[in-house]
Design a protein around this motif. Sequence first.
Motif, short mmCIF file in Angstrom:
data_model
loop_
_atom_site.label_atom_id
_atom_site.label_comp_id
_atom_site.label_asym_id
_atom_site.label_seq_id
_atom_site.Cartn_x
_atom_site.Cartn_y
_atom_site.Cartn_z
N HIS A 115 0.83 -1.22 0.00
CA HIS A 115 0.00 0.00 0.00
C HIS A 115 0.86 1.25 0.00
CE1 HIS A 115 -4.03 -1.65 0.37
NE2 HIS A 115 -3.59 -2.52 1.27
N LEU A 116 1.87 1.30 0.83
CA LEU A 116 2.67 2.51 0.96
C LEU A 116 3.53 2.76 -0.27
CD1 LEU A 116 3.81 2.15 4.70
CD2 LEU A 116 2.00 3.62 3.79
N ALA A 117 4.10 1.70 -0.83
CA ALA A 117 4.98 1.86 -2.00
C ALA A 117 4.25 1.72 -3.32
CB ALA A 117 6.11 0.82 -1.93
N ARG A 118 2.95 1.36 -3.24
CA ARG A 118 2.13 1.17 -4.44
C ARG A 118 2.78 0.17 -5.41
NH1 ARG A 118 -0.68 7.02 -5.89
NH2 ARG A 118 -1.34 7.49 -3.75
N VAL A 119 3.18 -0.96 -4.83
CA VAL A 119 3.78 -2.02 -5.63
C VAL A 119 3.02 -3.32 -5.35
CG1 VAL A 119 6.06 -0.96 -5.61
CG2 VAL A 119 5.45 -2.59 -3.80
N GLY A 120 3.22 -4.30 -6.21
CA GLY A 120 2.65 -5.62 -6.01
C GLY A 120 3.75 -6.63 -5.75
N LEU A 121 3.73 -7.30 -4.63
CA LEU A 121 4.76 -8.26 -4.26
C LEU A 121 4.35 -9.70 -4.57
CD1 LEU A 121 5.87 -6.76 -0.81
CD2 LEU A 121 6.89 -6.40 -3.07
N GLY A 122 3.18 -9.87 -5.20
CA GLY A 122 2.73 -11.19 -5.59
C GLY A 122 2.24 -12.05 -4.45
N ILE A 123 1.81 -11.44 -3.34
CA ILE A 123 1.35 -12.23 -2.18
C ILE A 123 -0.17 -12.15 -2.00
CG2 ILE A 123 3.53 -11.87 -0.97
CD1 ILE A 123 2.02 -9.81 0.78
N ASP A 124 -0.88 -11.42 -2.87
CA ASP A 124 -2.31 -11.19 -2.65
C ASP A 124 -3.19 -12.30 -3.21
OD1 ASP A 124 -1.69 -8.71 -1.48
OD2 ASP A 124 -1.59 -7.78 -3.48
N ARG A 125 -2.72 -13.00 -4.28
CA ARG A 125 -3.60 -13.95 -4.95
C ARG A 125 -2.95 -15.33 -5.01
NH1 ARG A 125 -6.27 -10.80 -10.02
NH2 ARG A 125 -7.61 -12.63 -9.88
N LEU A 126 -2.35 -15.75 -3.89
CA LEU A 126 -1.67 -17.03 -3.86
C LEU A 126 -2.64 -18.20 -3.75
CD1 LEU A 126 1.34 -16.18 -1.50
CD2 LEU A 126 1.34 -16.35 -3.99
N LEU A 127 -3.76 -18.00 -3.07
CA LEU A 127 -4.67 -19.11 -2.79
C LEU A 127 -5.87 -19.15 -3.75
CD1 LEU A 127 -4.70 -18.94 1.13
CD2 LEU A 127 -3.47 -20.55 -0.32
N PHE A 128 -6.60 -18.05 -3.87
CA PHE A 128 -7.82 -18.01 -4.67
C PHE A 128 -7.84 -16.74 -5.51
CE2 PHE A 128 -8.68 -20.15 -0.62
CZ PHE A 128 -9.07 -21.40 -1.06
N GLN A 129 -8.62 -16.77 -6.60
CA GLN A 129 -8.72 -15.61 -7.47
C GLN A 129 -10.18 -15.36 -7.88
OE1 GLN A 129 -6.00 -15.79 -10.76
NE2 GLN A 129 -4.31 -16.51 -9.50
N PRO A 130 -11.07 -15.15 -6.91
CA PRO A 130 -12.47 -14.88 -7.26
C PRO A 130 -12.64 -13.44 -7.73
CG PRO A 130 -12.19 -14.73 -4.91
CD PRO A 130 -10.86 -15.14 -5.46
N SER A 131 -13.83 -13.17 -8.24
CA SER A 131 -14.10 -11.82 -8.77
C SER A 131 -14.98 -11.00 -7.84
CB SER A 131 -14.80 -11.94 -10.14
OG SER A 131 -16.02 -12.68 -10.01
N TRP A 132 -15.53 -11.62 -6.80
CA TRP A 132 -16.46 -10.88 -5.94
C TRP A 132 -15.71 -10.18 -4.78
CZ3 TRP A 132 -16.55 -16.41 -5.64
CH2 TRP A 132 -16.07 -16.94 -4.45
N GLY A 133 -16.47 -9.28 -4.11
CA GLY A 133 -16.00 -8.67 -2.87
C GLY A 133 -14.86 -7.70 -3.03
N GLN A 134 -14.72 -7.07 -4.23
CA GLN A 134 -13.56 -6.21 -4.48
C GLN A 134 -13.87 -4.72 -4.33
OE1 GLN A 134 -10.55 -7.79 -5.32
NE2 GLN A 134 -11.74 -9.63 -4.85
N ARG A 135 -15.02 -4.38 -3.79
CA ARG A 135 -15.47 -2.98 -3.80
C ARG A 135 -14.46 -2.05 -3.12
NH1 ARG A 135 -20.15 -0.65 0.15
NH2 ARG A 135 -19.44 1.51 0.05
N ALA A 136 -13.86 -2.45 -2.02
CA ALA A 136 -12.95 -1.55 -1.30
C ALA A 136 -11.51 -2.02 -1.40
CB ALA A 136 -13.36 -1.45 0.17
#
Length: 560
Positions: A115-136
């Motif tokens: 969040h602070l560096a505005r980068v992606g470290l590849g740790i957010d979608r290791l388990l599942f990749q659904p499309s719901w619940g992304q509003r916030a």
Amino acid sequence: MPPSSELIQVRTPTVKGLAAISRRQPSALTATATGIYALIVGVLTLAGYAFLAPRLTDWSGHGISMFPNAAVCAAGSGLAILLLVIANDSRFWRIVLRSTASFVGVIGGLTLVEHLARVGLGIDRLLFQPSWGQRAAAAPMRMGPPASTSYLIIGAALLLATYGPPARRIAGALAIVIVAIASLSLVGYWFGADLLFGVARFTGIAFQTSTVLAAIGIGLIASLPDQGLAAMLRRDDPGGVIVRRLLLPVVVMPVVLGWLRGIGQQAGYFDTAFGTALLALSVIAMLFALLWWTAEGVSRQTQLAQVERERAERALKEADRRKDEFLATLSHELRNVLAPVAVGAQLLRDAGDHPDLVEEAATVIQRQVPVLTRIVDDLLDVSRIAAGKLDLRYESVDLATVLRSAIEIAKPAIFEMRHELVLTLPAETAAVQADPVRLAQVFANLLNNAAKYTPPGGSIHVTEVLEAGDVAVFIRDTGFGIAPDLLPNIFDMFMQVAPGHARSRGGMGIGLTLVKRLVELHGGSVTASSEGLGRGSEFVVRLRPVTATESPAPLSARSE
């Protein structure tokens, strides 16, 4: 082969110690409940992703799901709380606890860096990749800043909680920070204020994540009963009273009043200005009521503490008075012994070739030495018992034999006062596990006491009775009796049974204390009763008899 000698040390938990364990139980239950809750929520959320059940990931229906990383951290935090409560003394589980806490802290810390560096470290979608619940969500499946910050703090707090008091104190403070972060979003959900829970890069957080964070914060506070807020809640001083009385109302009252104001305004009962004024007046009224209620409680607590202090001061003054009286009595007793010894020594000096004078001096000294020995032995016995260094040698002994030995010891005092002694024994006397010498000392002290405080020509009755599984020995006399106000403290150190007669008849006020301690070391009890002054007194010693099926007792034991 007789049983080998064995030294047994008995340690009895203190009242303070027993009071501390009982106070810790509610805290442990609270921490356990919150840990289980966090663990269950994390597992249910992961099950929602595994079985494609969005409702399990978004309890509030706001389109903001608890993401898998947050669910894993929730389950790990719940497990760590449980380990902190139930397995903190095990080295293995302590390692598991620290590893779990480190994992939670690392996941939270890395997500916060994203969040602070505005980068992606590849740790957010290791388990599942659904499309719901992304509003916030600031990025797909990335838990928001409140959750990532909280899990970083949770990991650090759990680690600190496994170390010494300074680290635990910091952990307690961090737990309050976690609860504060969770409260912002929970209040937002309660009032429908999206800004407090729905801004992706600042406040985005799922409802169940907020509840888990609040639970973990509370669990951390409860699992540290010796630190921070939990320690304050357990205190008995005015500060503890104030916190216990005000904490829940201060947290709940504004939320409830704000919620009621919102309902009334939505229903059209009043406008915004009137609702704000009504809310302010309601808060003032309730705070005043809380202030009055708390002040009453603190005043009552202060009065009780003052009464307790005054009682303690009176007890100290009474103990000091008894100590002075004891020293005066001891001086009198020693002077009574040493004066004849000094006379005997003078006779020896002046005897020359007069054997009659030598014999008279020796008789005087020989008569006084046992008295001096008894005084010194009593003082030594009391000090040994107090220090836990009195050795007792137990064996199975016939109680009638012990009583006859005690009578032989006390016979000179009884005969000197011309008392009648009546010994009543059952057809089959009981056997007890006891040190025969020390138990005879108990009954001899009671008999000497009865002889000393009974006018000449009185009577003393010694009766052995089997009752309710115990064997009881009643020693009743026709002496001066005991005043009702002295009975509750009759076995206290330096207490004189009859102060008016104490010095004339001897006695330092430690004999009954010695009796009580020795009887207790034998697993028994002793009580005293009297119908009042001039009506005699009765002492009852109760012991546990030996049954035929019991194994022999150890040959030696030490008081502690």
